[in-house]
Every structure is written in structure tokens, then in C-alpha cells.
Design an enzyme around this catalytic site. Structure first.
Site, PDB file in Angstrom:
ATOM      1  N   CYS A  11       3.028   8.300   1.575  1.00 40.56           N
ATOM      2  CA  CYS A  11       3.392   7.321   2.596  1.00 40.56           C
ATOM      3  C   CYS A  11       3.702   6.005   1.892  1.00 40.56           C
ATOM      4  O   CYS A  11       2.873   5.498   1.133  1.00 40.56           O
ATOM      5  CB  CYS A  11       2.200   7.175   3.537  1.00 40.56           C
ATOM      6  SG  CYS A  11       2.398   5.877   4.759  1.00 40.56           S
ATOM      7  N   HIS A  26       4.318   5.194  21.773  1.00 38.28           N
ATOM      8  CA  HIS A  26       2.978   4.700  22.154  1.00 38.28           C
ATOM      9  C   HIS A  26       2.736   4.451  23.631  1.00 38.28           C
ATOM     10  O   HIS A  26       1.600   4.174  24.039  1.00 38.28           O
ATOM     11  CB  HIS A  26       2.591   3.443  21.368  1.00 38.28           C
ATOM     12  CG  HIS A  26       2.668   3.589  19.879  1.00 38.28           C
ATOM     13  ND1 HIS A  26       2.310   4.744  19.219  1.00 38.28           N
ATOM     14  CD2 HIS A  26       3.069   2.719  18.913  1.00 38.28           C
ATOM     15  CE1 HIS A  26       2.490   4.567  17.911  1.00 38.28           C
ATOM     16  NE2 HIS A  26       2.951   3.370  17.708  1.00 38.28           N
ATOM     17  N   CYS A  68       4.402  -7.521   7.957  1.00 37.03           N
ATOM     18  CA  CYS A  68       5.289  -7.004   8.995  1.00 37.03           C
ATOM     19  C   CYS A  68       5.434  -8.064  10.079  1.00 37.03           C
ATOM     20  O   CYS A  68       4.484  -8.780  10.385  1.00 37.03           O
ATOM     21  CB  CYS A  68       4.710  -5.726   9.592  1.00 37.03           C
ATOM     22  SG  CYS A  68       5.802  -4.931  10.796  1.00 37.03           S
ATOM     23  N   CYS A 101       2.613  -5.666  16.387  1.00 39.36           N
ATOM     24  CA  CYS A 101       1.969  -4.631  17.210  1.00 39.36           C
ATOM     25  C   CYS A 101       0.452  -4.871  17.175  1.00 39.36           C
ATOM     26  O   CYS A 101      -0.130  -5.020  16.101  1.00 39.36           O
ATOM     27  CB  CYS A 101       2.325  -3.238  16.704  1.00 39.36           C
ATOM     28  SG  CYS A 101       4.101  -2.931  16.700  1.00 39.36           S
ATOM     29  N   CYS A 118      -2.182  -2.773  14.982  1.00 44.84           N
ATOM     30  CA  CYS A 118      -1.806  -2.434  13.602  1.00 44.84           C
ATOM     31  C   CYS A 118      -2.210  -3.544  12.633  1.00 44.84           C
ATOM     32  O   CYS A 118      -1.913  -4.716  12.865  1.00 44.84           O
ATOM     33  CB  CYS A 118      -0.297  -2.189  13.533  1.00 44.84           C
ATOM     34  SG  CYS A 118       0.277  -1.782  11.867  1.00 44.84           S
ATOM     35  N   SER A 163      10.037   6.051   9.886  1.00 41.91           N
ATOM     36  CA  SER A 163       9.337   5.783  11.144  1.00 41.91           C
ATOM     37  C   SER A 163       9.670   4.375  11.628  1.00 41.91           C
ATOM     38  O   SER A 163       9.624   3.420  10.850  1.00 41.91           O
ATOM     39  CB  SER A 163       7.831   5.910  10.909  1.00 41.91           C
ATOM     40  OG  SER A 163       7.110   5.573  12.073  1.00 41.91           O
ATOM     41  N   SER A 206       7.879   5.316  17.086  1.00 42.72           N
ATOM     42  CA  SER A 206       6.558   4.892  17.552  1.00 42.72           C
ATOM     43  C   SER A 206       6.660   4.462  19.003  1.00 42.72           C
ATOM     44  O   SER A 206       6.857   3.287  19.301  1.00 42.72           O
ATOM     45  CB  SER A 206       6.056   3.739  16.684  1.00 42.72           C
ATOM     46  OG  SER A 206       5.853   4.197  15.370  1.00 42.72           O
ATOM     47  N   CYS A 237      -2.683   1.759   8.272  1.00 38.85           N
ATOM     48  CA  CYS A 237      -1.679   0.866   7.697  1.00 38.85           C
ATOM     49  C   CYS A 237      -2.201  -0.549   7.528  1.00 38.85           C
ATOM     50  O   CYS A 237      -2.701  -1.150   8.460  1.00 38.85           O
ATOM     51  CB  CYS A 237      -0.480   0.784   8.627  1.00 38.85           C
ATOM     52  SG  CYS A 237       0.104   2.359   9.111  1.00 38.85           S
ATOM     53  N   GLU A 276       0.825  -1.203   0.000  1.00 32.41           N
ATOM     54  CA  GLU A 276       0.000   0.000   0.000  1.00 32.41           C
ATOM     55  C   GLU A 276       0.857   1.250   0.000  1.00 32.41           C
ATOM     56  O   GLU A 276       1.888   1.306   0.653  1.00 32.41           O
ATOM     57  CB  GLU A 276      -0.832   0.025   1.275  1.00 32.41           C
ATOM     58  CG  GLU A 276      -1.691  -1.183   1.403  1.00 32.41           C
ATOM     59  CD  GLU A 276      -2.455  -1.173   2.703  1.00 32.41           C
ATOM     60  OE1 GLU A 276      -3.249  -2.087   2.899  1.00 32.41           O
ATOM     61  OE2 GLU A 276      -2.258  -0.248   3.505  1.00 32.41           O
TER      62      GLU A 276
END
Ligand code: SAH
Length: 350
Positions: A106, A220, A113, A117, A120, A195, A218, A341, A90
Site C-alpha cells: 500500500c 462510505h 491530505c 475526511c 481518517c 483508490s 471510497s 492510514c 507511510e
């Protein structure tokens, strides 16, 4: 067969020289290619005819194509980019808040991934593979074309799509070199942000690379107990080590880091946690981006999250501002086009 996105000026010059052509053609060819967002018309170039034939035989125009395009009412456009080597990623174009003629892109650095997380979507189907540098450049060109089609200019790039860029750093850094090469039209390193979930070794490598791009971290959560609940990687690098690495990055590059903080109801949104965040950041100069959680359904663990009520998020923001931090809410964009994401790809896969 490689595509134009797999070359930089030097490697194309080498290929040309090896075939007996003037290496200087490389800059002209790649300038046209990047200047026209990957739409190269070799017939319009004033180059020797045999060179034109050689380029056609040896270099493909592109290695990816847009499979799906979702345009949101707010100007956000989300692309699903199909890669010739397999898989899809994406890439998102977002209007910038202040200047409507500029847009931010982006890009993804991996297919899927491995970070897990819990809030996400990119990680829900696990990790497939790293993208190579050319596949990252391909996304930038699709976004550039999308921007120019709507009379906008792709002015910034953030590595905030799918994947953890620090775990694919050689390819991410090579892609940055190609898109920011001063010899061809592109994007300045001042306008590129990487990031990370907090891969300390990657932060240090990027700091030492001389690229001097911006860093977003990140975080959080301000404490390890909370952070470990939502970010498995916290077991490897804890909050303190990430904050130290961010300090080092700032010291070496002079860039003011961005601290990303996705706000999750009842988890990381208390006043005490806001005060603790101020405390652990110490005197660091940082921009803090509060991101209201964008719902993705159940996370990897099965837990379901929610964004906190506005009032609580505003209180959190105020505490950060009272402590003289530059803190903002990230404007939620493209809600109607699955712009969080990994959401678009999941909606296609499932
Ligand atoms: N792997 C990199 C890039 C990820 S995406 C990283 O961890 O930084 C960019 C940001 O969006 C990260 O801060 C990520 O934690 C956040 N994010 C991911 N899913 C989200 C969601 N559903 N709602 C709000 N923020 C989210």
C-alpha cells in the site's frame, strides 16, 4: 541529482545516447535495479567502465530511506519512508489472505491530505505536498525488498496510503507506468488499484488513460446527507455523480470496481442504508469492501467514531450479498503497528 527511480527505460536511454553510449544499456540497468528492489551493484554489471563512472556521477542510487519499520504479529509491516526532498510517507506491506507467499503493498501519493475526511488520520495535519513519480516508485521498491526479505513476493499495489491519488494524477500515472513497464521486472497493471475519495474528473482521466488499472471508490455512505457529514468533498461531487463516473470507468476499462465502505457506528450502518446502497448501485457489478472503522481518536471536527457492533455489520453485509453483490469485510491488519492510514506518521509527528 536524480536517482534511478526518476527514470524510465526511454529517458535513461536518451541520457545514455546523449553521452555516446548504447541506449540498449538502459533496459539492462533498470532491469537489474528493479529486479533487485533498488539494490543496484554497478560493479557486477557488464558495462563499459566509463559508463559505470558516468552513472555514479549523474544518478544517485536512491532518494529515500526507511526511517521506521513496525512489524506486526500478523505479518503486516509498516514503513515510514523518509524522502530526500523532505518529509516522510507511510507504506505498508500486508500478507494476502489466501496465498502466504504473496504480499500486497500500500503506497502513499501525497504527504498529508487535503480531503479532510473526518475518520481518517492522514488528513489531520493537513496537506503538505504531492509526491513525484520517483518518490512513489521508491516506496514500491522498499516494499519489494521487505517482501523478499521475508520470502514473499510483492504481487499487488494499492494506492490506499496517505493522500488523494486523483489530485496528483500525472505523477501517479507515471509511477504506474514505471512499475508496470513490461521491459523491466515489476507489477502488472491488473494487480494495481487506485483508490479515490470520488474525484470525478480524475476517475474519467484515469479511465481514458489506457492504463486499465483497477479502481476503488471510497463511497462510505449511500446518501448525500450522511456522506457530507464525514467527507467534505461530497459538496463538490455527490453520490450520484460518483456512481455514474464509476459506471463509466467500468464501461471503458472492463474492470470491476471496488466500493469501499468504512463502517461507522450509528452513522452509516443501518439496514435502510444497506438497502439504499444496493439501490443506488443498481445493476453495477462491483466488489463491496466493508472496512470496520479503525480508531484514530477525534477526527478533524473533534467527533469521535466507533466501529459498529459485529452483529450490525454482519446484517449489513448480508443485505448486500442477498442482492448478489460480492461483498466482504476488509480484514483489519496490523492493528498493533498503527496500520490505519496516516497513523504511524502522526504518532511520530506528535
Ligand atoms: N484518498 C484515497 C485513499 C485513502 S485510504 C481514498 O479516499 O480512497 C484508503 C481507504 O481507507 C479509504 O477508503 C479510506 O476512506 C479508508 N480509511 C481511512 N481511514 C480509515 C479508518 N480510520 N478506518 C477505516 N477506514 C479508513
Amino acid at each position: 541529482m536524480p536517482a534511478f527511480t526518476d527514470f524510465n527505460v526511454d529517458s535513461l536511454a536518451e541520457l545514455l545516447a546523449a553521452e555516446g553510449y548504447r541506449p540498449a544499456h538502459a533496459q539492462a540497468i533498470l532491469s537489474l535495479f528493479h529486479g533487485q528492489c533498488g539494490m543496484i551493484d554497478l560493479d557486477k554489471m557488464s558495462i563499459p567502465k566509463p559508463l559505470r563512472t558516468l552513472l555514479r556521477e549523474r544518478i544517485a542510487e536512491r532518494r529515500s530511506r526507511v526511517l521506521l519499520r513496525n512489524a506486526s504479529r500478523d505479518g503486516t509491516v509498516k514503513l515510514l519512508v523518509g524522502l530526500q526532498s523532505g518529509g516522510a510517507v507511510e507504506s505498508v506491506l500486508m500478507p494476502t489472505v489466501v496465498r502466504s507467499e504473496r504480499a500486497a503493498g500500500c503506497v502513499s501519493s501525497q504527504i498529508g491530505c487535503a480531503m479532510g475526511c473526518d475518520f481518517c488520520a492522514s488528513t489531520k495535519n493537513g496537506f503538505e505536498r504531492n509526491l513525484d513519480a520517483g518518490e512513489i516508485v521508491e516506496q514500491v521498491l522498499h516494499l519489494g525488498k521487505e517482501a523478499s526479505d521475508s520470502q514473499r513476493r510483492l504481487a499487488t499495489i494499492v494506492f490506499m496510503g496517505m493522500g488523494e491519488p486523483m489530485l496528483n494524477l500525472p505523477n501517479v500515472m507515471e509511477a504506474i507506468r514505471r512499475i508496470s513497464d513490461r521491459r523491466t521486472p515489476g507489477i502488472s497493471r491488473r494487480s494495481i488499484t487506485v483508490s479515490t475519495v470520488g474525484i470525478v474528473t480524475g476517475i474519467d482521466t484515469l479511465a481514458d488513460s489506457g492504463l486499465n488499472v483497477h479502481l476503488a471508490v471510497s463511497l462510505h455512505a449511500p446518501d448525500d446527507a450522511t456522506r457530507a457529514k464525514i467527507i467534505p468533498m461530497n459538496r463538490r461531487w455527490d453520490v450520484a455523480s460518483i456512481v455514474e463516473a464509476t459506471h463509466r470507468y467500468q464501461g471503458i476499462t472492463g474492470r470491476v470496481p471496488v466500493i469501499e465502505y468504512t463502517m461507522l457506528d450509528g452513522l452509516n450502518d443501518t439496514e435502510d442504508q444497506a438497502h439504499l446502497l444496493v439501490k443506488i448501485l443498481g445493476g453495477m457489478r462491483a466488489h463491496i469492501n466493508l472496512i470496520p472503522y479503525n480508531s484514530i481518536g477525534p477526527g478533524v471536527s473533534g467527533a469521535v467514531y466507533q466501529a459498529p457492533p459485529m452483529e450490525r455489520m454482519e446484517k449489513f453485509l448480508q443485505i448486500l450479498r442477498d442482492a448478489k453483490f460480492s461483498a466482504h469485510f476488509r480484514v483489519t491488519r496490523g492493528d498493533d503497528v498503527n496500520a490505519a492510514c496516516g497513523q504511524l506518521r502522526l504518532s511520530v509527528l506528535s
